[in-house]
Design an enzyme around this catalytic site. Structure first.
Site, PDB file in Angstrom:
ATOM      1  N   ASP A 197       0.958  -1.163  -0.011  1.00  0.00           N
ATOM      2  CA  ASP A 197      -0.001  -0.106   0.068  1.00  0.00           C
ATOM      3  C   ASP A 197       0.858   1.029  -0.030  1.00  0.00           C
ATOM      4  O   ASP A 197       1.718   1.485   0.790  1.00  0.00           O
ATOM      5  CB  ASP A 197      -0.808   0.027   1.273  1.00  0.00           C
ATOM      6  CG  ASP A 197      -1.923  -1.144   1.234  1.00  0.00           C
ATOM      7  OD1 ASP A 197      -2.106  -1.813   0.038  1.00  0.00           O
ATOM      8  OD2 ASP A 197      -2.815  -0.992   2.275  1.00  0.00           O
ATOM      9  N   ASP A 226     -15.869  -4.871  -1.454  1.00  0.00           N
ATOM     10  CA  ASP A 226     -15.273  -4.801   0.147  1.00  0.00           C
ATOM     11  C   ASP A 226     -16.577  -5.033   1.055  1.00  0.00           C
ATOM     12  O   ASP A 226     -17.859  -4.137   0.615  1.00  0.00           O
ATOM     13  CB  ASP A 226     -14.652  -3.364   0.280  1.00  0.00           C
ATOM     14  CG  ASP A 226     -13.616  -3.235  -0.747  1.00  0.00           C
ATOM     15  OD1 ASP A 226     -12.857  -4.124  -0.850  1.00  0.00           O
ATOM     16  OD2 ASP A 226     -13.261  -1.961  -0.973  1.00  0.00           O
TER      17      ASP A 226
END
Length: 249
Positions: A8, A134
């Site tokens: 990330d 998600d």
């Protein structure tokens, strides 16, 4: 099942968020280029990069990311703020192997159908587009997990399949960044509903035991991030697992 290491990026730095919260950031003393080199030197062929700035509409990380990708043969699965067909095309043309689409696919009723028509006429396009799901308590979340979609989870999967999209990145939000184990129950429900989808599991993996549990339910691959940085899973273990996975395949 293949393990895909995750990186990330926020403001050019390698970080991890807890439950997607930008106020719960852990930064690591390593550069993106160093991490990619480390993975590649240990035999990793595929990495997962989430551009956390891009998720907010800031694509300032992309230039240096593209420059790094051009220097390596490693394949990149990229997500973060991909909210137009033009951006999907740009990323594929820049050497990104797989592009993750999420919020726009949920909020724009025509996005996936237009993407299928305009981009997926290209060879391998369906393989280059990953639909992000998600999930929190079987509710699909988007826009940085701040908004809830009224679309039922399984209905959304069916819609994507009908348009030719078969690879899904499913993040169990309740598990993400906690190192408390993967959301096996959620993934089992998805695979029982649609056994032929290519499912990438994300969130909560804390040990090789979690990896083994995911393999049992036959997910295609899993994303592992924090467990690597926190020393719960070694790069050597990932290398050995992936080599065996390729041999058995």
């Amino acid at each position: 099942m293949y393990i895909i290491p995750a990186i990330d990026i926020l403001n050019g730095k390698v970080v991890r968020l807890r439950e997607g919260d930008y106020d719960q950031v852990t930064s690591y003393d390593v550069t993106l280029e160093e991490m990619i080199d480390k993975y590649q030197s240990n035999g990793t062929e595929f990495i997962h990069i989430i551009d956390l700035n891009g998720a907010k509409g800031d694509f300032s990380n992309q230039k240096f990311l593209f420059d790094i990708i051009k220097k390596t043969d490693i394949k990149v699965q990229y997500g973060g703020g991909v909210r137009s067909i033009e951006k999907v095309k740009e990323l594929i043309d820049s050497g990104i192997h797989r592009v993750i689409v999420g919020t726009q696919a949920l909020t724009n009723a025509n996005f996936l159908s237009e993407l299928s028509l305009e981009v997926c006429g290209r060879e391998k396009c369906q393989d280059q587009v990953v639909v992000a799901i998600d999930v929190l308590d079987e509710v699909i979340k988007y826009s940085g997990w701040m908004e809830s979609s009224p679309i039922k989870l399984m209905d959304y999967v069916d819609k994507c399949l009908n348009l030719g999209f078969f690879r899904f990145l499913c993040t169990d939000i309740d598990k993400d960044g906690k190192l408390g184990g993967a959301g096996v129950g959620l993934y089992k429900k998805l695979l029982e509903h649609s056994p032929f989808i290519k499912l990438i599991a994300s969130g909560g993996v804390s040990s090789m035991k979690d990896i083994e549990e995911l393999q049992k339910i036959k997910v295609e691959s899993c994303v592992v991030g924090k467990a690597i940085y926190e020393g719960k899973i070694s790069i050597e273990e990932i290398k050995d697992w992936n080599l065996k996975a390729l041999i058995s395949f």
